[in-house]
Design an enzyme around this catalytic site. Structure first.
Site, PDB file in Angstrom:
ATOM      1  N   ASP A   1       0.867  -1.193   0.000  1.00 13.94           N
ATOM      2  CA  ASP A   1       0.000   0.000   0.000  1.00 13.94           C
ATOM      3  C   ASP A   1       0.899   1.237   0.000  1.00 13.94           C
ATOM      4  OD1 ASP A   1      -3.160   0.764   1.330  1.00 13.94           O
ATOM      5  OD2 ASP A   1      -1.601   2.269   1.001  1.00 13.94           O
TER       6      ASP A   1
ATOM      7  N   ASP B   1      -3.601   2.381  -5.461  1.00 17.75           N
ATOM      8  CA  ASP B   1      -2.370   2.394  -4.655  1.00 17.75           C
ATOM      9  C   ASP B   1      -2.130   1.158  -3.811  1.00 17.75           C
ATOM     10  OD1 ASP B   1      -3.872   2.791  -2.234  1.00 17.75           O
ATOM     11  OD2 ASP B   1      -2.183   3.949  -1.464  1.00 17.75           O
ATOM     12  N   GLU B   2      -2.923   0.108  -3.989  1.00 19.11           N
ATOM     13  CA  GLU B   2      -2.654  -1.081  -3.188  1.00 19.11           C
ATOM     14  C   GLU B   2      -2.939  -2.355  -3.960  1.00 19.11           C
ATOM     15  OE1 GLU B   2      -5.409  -2.089   0.088  1.00 19.11           O
ATOM     16  OE2 GLU B   2      -6.540  -0.320  -0.516  1.00 19.11           O
TER      17      GLU B   2
HETATM   18  P1  TTP Z   1      -5.206   5.196   1.007  1.00 16.13           P
HETATM   19  O1  TTP Z   1      -4.213   4.108   0.748  1.00 16.13           O
HETATM   20  O2  TTP Z   1      -6.351   4.900   1.894  1.00 16.13           O
HETATM   21  O3  TTP Z   1      -4.481   6.468   1.620  1.00 16.13           O
HETATM   22  P2  TTP Z   1      -3.071   7.083   1.289  1.00 16.13           P
HETATM   23  O4  TTP Z   1      -2.297   6.251   0.322  1.00 16.13           O
HETATM   24  O5  TTP Z   1      -3.258   8.505   0.874  1.00 16.13           O
HETATM   25  O6  TTP Z   1      -2.366   7.091   2.695  1.00 16.13           O
HETATM   26  P3  TTP Z   1      -1.825   5.847   3.545  1.00 16.13           P
HETATM   27  O7  TTP Z   1      -2.064   4.610   2.735  1.00 16.13           O
HETATM   28  O8  TTP Z   1      -0.353   6.117   3.740  1.00 16.13           O
HETATM   29  O9  TTP Z   1      -2.587   5.885   4.812  1.00 16.13           O
HETATM   30  O10 TTP Z   1      -5.796   5.708  -0.363  1.00 16.13           O
HETATM   31  C1  TTP Z   1      -5.010   5.803  -1.551  1.00 16.13           C
HETATM   32  C2  TTP Z   1      -5.404   7.003  -2.371  1.00 16.13           C
HETATM   33  O11 TTP Z   1      -6.796   6.934  -2.682  1.00 16.13           O
HETATM   34  C3  TTP Z   1      -5.197   8.313  -1.644  1.00 16.13           C
HETATM   35  O12 TTP Z   1      -3.893   8.837  -1.815  1.00 16.13           O
HETATM   36  C4  TTP Z   1      -6.257   9.185  -2.248  1.00 16.13           C
HETATM   37  C5  TTP Z   1      -7.371   8.228  -2.634  1.00 16.13           C
HETATM   38  N1  TTP Z   1      -8.475   8.315  -1.644  1.00 16.13           N
HETATM   39  C6  TTP Z   1      -9.597   9.061  -1.970  1.00 16.13           C
HETATM   40  O13 TTP Z   1      -9.705   9.589  -3.064  1.00 16.13           O
HETATM   41  N2  TTP Z   1     -10.602   9.176  -1.034  1.00 16.13           N
HETATM   42  C7  TTP Z   1     -10.529   8.602   0.199  1.00 16.13           C
HETATM   43  O14 TTP Z   1     -11.455   8.736   1.023  1.00 16.13           O
HETATM   44  C8  TTP Z   1      -9.367   7.822   0.521  1.00 16.13           C
HETATM   45  C9  TTP Z   1      -9.246   7.155   1.867  1.00 16.13           C
HETATM   46  C10 TTP Z   1      -8.376   7.712  -0.421  1.00 16.13           C
HETATM   47 MG    MG Z   2      -2.119   4.170   0.630  1.00 16.08          MG
END
Ligand code: TTP
Ligand code: MG
Length: 390
Positions: free
Chosen positions: A8, A102-103
């Site tokens: 992730d 992103d994951e």
């Molecule tokens: P996440 O993996 O949940 O968040 P992140 O990568 O920004 O942070 P981390 O993993 O380090 O906690 O989500 C990935 C991407 O998806 C995030 O950069 C932006 C998008 N996203 C949204 O558009 N809306 C949301 O509510 C969330 C949680 C994420």
């Molecule tokens: Mg993330």
């Protein structure tokens, strides 16, 4: 025994922005729209220290962290970075299942003879993401998807958490129930009220007590709490369908309560169609009842579409054809199929429209909340799906 890695990316959209504009490095950064009704898409870890979180209203975010720089999302840049991340993962195993931009899960069971132990593969992946993409990723290594997913989140940002085989239950036991996949803030409060504070507290809990708090999801959660998750990593190639589904924390009984969920699901499907430059001809609605029986209804669109409104309207119409009078609903899902590539000039247009679309969706959700109260959009477990060819 399976070896699964969950990767992730850290503060993904924000990290891409910082990489592309080094003057932002080390500073609080918020990605989101600038209008007063916008919400935070994500924030850099520097901004999170001030309490800024995804989905928080921009007004609140700026109040908490007035010195933050706010940038509008650039979906095409994130989609490009995502493709590069997935290409690195696929170079270690063909069994790569992205869950979002992103994951992804990666099953490396058969890759170990070639690349060494799963842990070394996870280290190599993180190093390559850092060197080639100038981004950081956190990873979890375990024997199942569920445990790997929880592990990747434990030492964020830029962390690696390894759960050795046989230690799944011991690893999970001390963790707060909020970390459990599918337990949202509301359920966490109810579970704590019933005396469940850690994942370990769920193991051996009387099924009736859990069912009271979590509905039909109660039984599954005990198996997961023990670290038992037989789900396979399903590799992904060219998309045949794109879907978004949610299991609700409590069974839902009326169309008016389900509609905000369909809107959010349609919005997520629309976002992903847009990001991939696709249009869909068919929209399906899946409804799973409290007794796990499910029905699916399908509609063909007059004009192929990739926008939230078209998908939502089709899904809502399909909901009208589903019987809601007999039993509660535990899950709904919106799926787009009959996919076709949009013309190139259309694709550019779509990509710049992606931001607008998210904003429209967020505005609509905001309006629903205003009208019906926050409980109209209850916390739910979300599972994005992409069914692939071949
Ligand atoms: P996440 O993996 O949940 O968040 P992140 O990568 O920004 O942070 P981390 O993993 O380090 O906690 O989500 C990935 C991407 O998806 C995030 O950069 C932006 C998008 N996203 C949204 O558009 N809306 C949301 O509510 C969330 C949680 C994420
Ligand atoms: Mg993330």
């Amino acid at each position: 025994m399976k070896r699964v890695i969950h990767v992730d990316m850290d503060a993904f959209y924000a990290s891409v922005e910082v990489r592309d504009d080094p003057s932002l490095a080390g500073k609080p950064l918020i990605v989101g729209g600038r209008s007063p009704r916008s919400v935070v898409t994500t924030a850099s870890y520097e901004a999170r220290r001030f309490g800024v979180k995804s989905a928080m209203s921009m007004i609140e975010a700026v109040r908490r962290c007035p010195q933050a720089t706010v940038v509008e999302p650039r979906m095409s840049a994130y989609a490009a970075a995502s493709e590069e991340v997935m290409a690195i993962l696929r170079s270690y195993s063909p069994l790569c299942e992205p869950l979002s931009l992103d994951e992804a899960f990666l099953d490396v069971t058969a890759s170990e003879t070639l690349f060494g132990p799963a842990v070394e593969i996870a280290k190599a992946i993180r190093a390559r993401i850092r060197a080639d993409l100038r981004l950081t990723a956190s990873a979890g290594v375990a024997t199942s998807k569920f445990v790997a997913k929880i592990a990747s989140d434990l030492d964020k940002p830029d962390g690696l958490t390894v759960v050795p085989p046989g230690e799944e239950q011991a690893f999970l036991a001390p963790l707060a129930i909020d970390r459990m996949w599918g337990v949202g803030p509301k359920s966490a409060v109810s579970l704590r009220a019933e005396g469940f504070h850690t994942i370990g507290d769920l193991v051996g809990a009387p099924p009736a007590k859990l069912r009271k708090v979590l509905g039909s999801w109660g039984e599954e959660i005990v198996r997961l709490a023990r670290g038992e998750d037989p789900r396979e990593v399903t590799p992904a190639r060219a998309a045949k369908s794109i879907g978004s589904e949610e299991t609700f924390e409590r069974d839902v009984h009326s169309a008016s309560e389900l509609e905000p969920h369909l809107l959010a699901q349609a919005g997520r499907v629309a976002m992903r169609l847009t990001a991939e430059g696709l249009l869909c001809r068919t929209v399906s609605l899946k409804v799973k009842y409290a007794d796990h029986k499910s029905v699916t209804r399908q509609a063909t669109l007059k004009v192929p579409a990739c926008d939230t409104q078209s998908l939502y309207e089709a899904a809502r119409e399909l909901l009208g054809k589903v019987d809601l009078s007999q039993k509660g609903v535990r899950l709904t899902g919106v799926q787009a199929s009959g996919l076709e590539e949009a013309a190139r000039e259309q694709r550019t247009l779509f990509q710049s429209a992606a931001t607008d679309r998210r904003r429209t969706l967020e505005r609509a959700l905001h309006d629903v909340r205003e009208k019906f109260g926050t409980s109209a959009v209850v916390q739910a477990r979300t599972m994005e799906t992409t069914r692939r060819r071949g």
